[in-house]
Design a protein around this motif. Structure first.
Motif, PDB file in Angstrom:
ATOM      1  N   GLU A  35       0.778  -1.212   0.019  1.00 51.44           N
ATOM      2  CA  GLU A  35      -0.070  -0.087  -0.032  1.00 51.44           C
ATOM      3  C   GLU A  35       0.750   1.214   0.168  1.00 51.44           C
ATOM      4  OE1 GLU A  35      -0.459  -2.473   2.148  1.00 51.44           O
ATOM      5  OE2 GLU A  35      -2.268  -3.387   1.697  1.00 51.44           O
ATOM      6  N   TYR A  36       2.053   1.282   0.693  1.00 51.54           N
ATOM      7  CA  TYR A  36       2.632   2.378   0.811  1.00 51.54           C
ATOM      8  C   TYR A  36       3.663   2.609  -0.566  1.00 51.54           C
ATOM      9  CZ  TYR A  36       6.417   5.548   2.447  1.00 51.54           C
ATOM     10  OH  TYR A  36       7.098   6.842   2.563  1.00 51.54           O
ATOM     11  N   ALA A  37       3.890   1.570  -1.106  1.00 52.75           N
ATOM     12  CA  ALA A  37       4.768   1.611  -2.376  1.00 52.75           C
ATOM     13  C   ALA A  37       3.608   2.113  -3.770  1.00 52.75           C
ATOM     14  CB  ALA A  37       5.308   0.268  -2.830  1.00 52.75           C
ATOM     15  N   ALA A  38       2.397   1.779  -3.349  1.00 49.73           N
ATOM     16  CA  ALA A  38       1.209   2.078  -4.379  1.00 49.73           C
ATOM     17  C   ALA A  38       1.134   3.709  -4.070  1.00 49.73           C
ATOM     18  CB  ALA A  38      -0.002   1.350  -4.364  1.00 49.73           C
ATOM     19  N   ILE A  42       1.787   6.833  -6.944  1.00 48.85           N
ATOM     20  CA  ILE A  42       0.534   7.623  -7.190  1.00 48.85           C
ATOM     21  C   ILE A  42       0.955   8.988  -6.806  1.00 48.85           C
ATOM     22  CG2 ILE A  42      -1.614   8.494  -6.378  1.00 48.85           C
ATOM     23  CD1 ILE A  42      -2.463   5.583  -5.882  1.00 48.85           C
ATOM     24  N   ALA A  43       1.779   9.249  -5.908  1.00 47.67           N
ATOM     25  CA  ALA A  43       2.108  10.674  -5.409  1.00 47.67           C
ATOM     26  C   ALA A  43       3.272  11.097  -6.721  1.00 47.67           C
ATOM     27  CB  ALA A  43       2.822  10.660  -4.148  1.00 47.67           C
ATOM     28  N   ARG A  44       3.972  10.220  -7.201  1.00 43.05           N
ATOM     29  CA  ARG A  44       5.265  10.697  -8.082  1.00 43.05           C
ATOM     30  C   ARG A  44       4.335  10.868  -9.418  1.00 43.05           C
ATOM     31  NH1 ARG A  44      10.006   6.230  -6.664  1.00 43.05           N
ATOM     32  NH2 ARG A  44      10.739   7.382  -5.057  1.00 43.05           N
ATOM     33  N   ALA A  45       3.413  10.261  -9.534  1.00 45.93           N
ATOM     34  CA  ALA A  45       2.532  10.457 -11.042  1.00 45.93           C
ATOM     35  C   ALA A  45       2.091  11.753 -11.170  1.00 45.93           C
ATOM     36  CB  ALA A  45       1.640   9.113 -11.137  1.00 45.93           C
ATOM     37  N   ARG A  46       1.665  12.216  -9.952  1.00 49.16           N
ATOM     38  CA  ARG A  46       1.017  13.333  -9.510  1.00 49.16           C
ATOM     39  C   ARG A  46       1.724  14.600  -9.256  1.00 49.16           C
ATOM     40  NH1 ARG A  46      -4.675  11.931  -6.680  1.00 49.16           N
ATOM     41  NH2 ARG A  46      -5.337  10.336  -8.156  1.00 49.16           N
ATOM     42  N   GLU A  47       3.156  14.264  -9.302  1.00 47.99           N
ATOM     43  CA  GLU A  47       4.085  15.196  -8.943  1.00 47.99           C
ATOM     44  C   GLU A  47       3.856  15.830  -7.576  1.00 47.99           C
ATOM     45  OE1 GLU A  47       4.607  17.929 -11.953  1.00 47.99           O
ATOM     46  OE2 GLU A  47       5.069  16.285 -13.465  1.00 47.99           O
ATOM     47  N   THR A  48       3.617  14.889  -6.473  1.00 45.26           N
ATOM     48  CA  THR A  48       3.465  15.348  -5.128  1.00 45.26           C
ATOM     49  C   THR A  48       3.879  14.531  -4.085  1.00 45.26           C
ATOM     50  OG1 THR A  48       1.626  16.329  -3.707  1.00 45.26           O
ATOM     51  CG2 THR A  48       1.109  14.388  -5.131  1.00 45.26           C
ATOM     52  N   THR A  49       3.633  14.579  -2.982  1.00 43.32           N
ATOM     53  CA  THR A  49       4.296  13.855  -2.013  1.00 43.32           C
ATOM     54  C   THR A  49       3.302  12.687  -1.472  1.00 43.32           C
ATOM     55  OG1 THR A  49       3.870  15.262  -0.073  1.00 43.32           O
ATOM     56  CG2 THR A  49       6.061  15.322  -1.201  1.00 43.32           C
ATOM     57  N   ALA A  50       3.738  11.709  -0.917  1.00 46.58           N
ATOM     58  CA  ALA A  50       2.577  11.032  -0.324  1.00 46.58           C
ATOM     59  C   ALA A  50       1.853  11.484   1.032  1.00 46.58           C
ATOM     60  CB  ALA A  50       3.168   9.480   0.409  1.00 46.58           C
ATOM     61  N   ALA A  51       2.545  12.263   1.719  1.00 51.13           N
ATOM     62  CA  ALA A  51       2.043  13.192   3.026  1.00 51.13           C
ATOM     63  C   ALA A  51       0.876  13.877   2.351  1.00 51.13           C
ATOM     64  CB  ALA A  51       3.073  13.889   3.680  1.00 51.13           C
ATOM     65  N   ALA A  52       1.181  14.760   1.161  1.00 45.67           N
ATOM     66  CA  ALA A  52       0.296  15.407   0.803  1.00 45.67           C
ATOM     67  C   ALA A  52      -1.240  15.138   0.302  1.00 45.67           C
ATOM     68  CB  ALA A  52       0.746  16.254  -0.364  1.00 45.67           C
ATOM     69  N   LEU A  53      -0.866  13.736  -0.197  1.00 38.15           N
ATOM     70  CA  LEU A  53      -2.287  12.917  -0.806  1.00 38.15           C
ATOM     71  C   LEU A  53      -2.828  12.412   0.356  1.00 38.15           C
ATOM     72  CD1 LEU A  53      -0.665  10.552  -3.670  1.00 38.15           C
ATOM     73  CD2 LEU A  53      -2.184  12.442  -3.640  1.00 38.15           C
ATOM     74  N   ILE A  54      -2.271  11.791   1.546  1.00 33.90           N
ATOM     75  CA  ILE A  54      -2.778  11.468   2.759  1.00 33.90           C
ATOM     76  C   ILE A  54      -3.644  12.690   3.367  1.00 33.90           C
ATOM     77  CG2 ILE A  54      -2.576  10.860   5.162  1.00 33.90           C
ATOM     78  CD1 ILE A  54      -2.300   8.529   3.071  1.00 33.90           C
ATOM     79  N   GLU A  55      -2.885  13.910   3.096  1.00 36.88           N
ATOM     80  CA  GLU A  55      -3.638  15.216   3.896  1.00 36.88           C
ATOM     81  C   GLU A  55      -5.031  15.558   3.006  1.00 36.88           C
ATOM     82  OE1 GLU A  55      -2.933  19.834   4.497  1.00 36.88           O
ATOM     83  OE2 GLU A  55      -1.170  18.782   3.692  1.00 36.88           O
ATOM     84  N   GLN A  56      -4.792  15.367   1.777  1.00 33.18           N
ATOM     85  CA  GLN A  56      -5.970  15.802   0.859  1.00 33.18           C
ATOM     86  C   GLN A  56      -7.201  14.747   1.251  1.00 33.18           C
ATOM     87  OE1 GLN A  56      -4.622  15.611  -3.029  1.00 33.18           O
ATOM     88  NE2 GLN A  56      -3.368  17.302  -2.819  1.00 33.18           N
ATOM     89  N   LEU A  57      -6.867  13.503   1.381  1.00 30.14           N
ATOM     90  CA  LEU A  57      -7.720  12.314   1.641  1.00 30.14           C
ATOM     91  C   LEU A  57      -8.523  12.686   3.084  1.00 30.14           C
ATOM     92  CD1 LEU A  57      -8.896   9.687   1.086  1.00 30.14           C
ATOM     93  CD2 LEU A  57      -6.931   8.624   2.537  1.00 30.14           C
TER      94      LEU A  57
END
Length: 101
Positions: A35-38, A42-57
């Motif tokens: 899950e972390y790798a996925a 996703i974050a790299r494909a969206r040119e952001t960070t995993a932390a930013a994606l979690i924050e948005q969620l």
């Protein structure tokens, strides 16, 4: 598999930087290795960070959720002042001893 990866965020990371929120409760999310790798892919494909994606969620979920009213709680007992707590006692007196001869 290795231990779960942990993403810790406090609100809002984008404004104050990770872990530098002036208020709020820290959030810990435990993800398995896959899950972390996925999430990172996703974050790299969206040119952001995993932390930013979690924050948005989390912020999106909070925006959609009804927040219950604060609990109506009262202290178990009223505050006791120092004077009230020490009212039945008197100040210690100095103990004098006879000088040795």
């Amino acid at each position: 598999m290795k231990e779960s990866h942990t993403v810790e965020l406090t609100e809002p990371a984008s404004v104050h930087g990770p872990g530098r929120a002036p208020a709020g409760m820290p959030l810990t999310i435990r993800l398995g290795e896959r899950e972390y790798a996925a999430l990172v892919r996703i974050a790299r494909a969206r040119e952001t960070t995993a932390a930013a994606l979690i924050e948005q969620l989390v912020l999106h979920a909070l925006a959609k959720t009804e927040v219950p009213p604060p609990a109506d709680s009262h202290p178990a007992r009223r505050h006791t002042t120092y004077e009230e707590a020490t009212a039945g006692f008197r100040r210690d007196t100095a103990v004098r001893t006879a000088p040795d001869m």
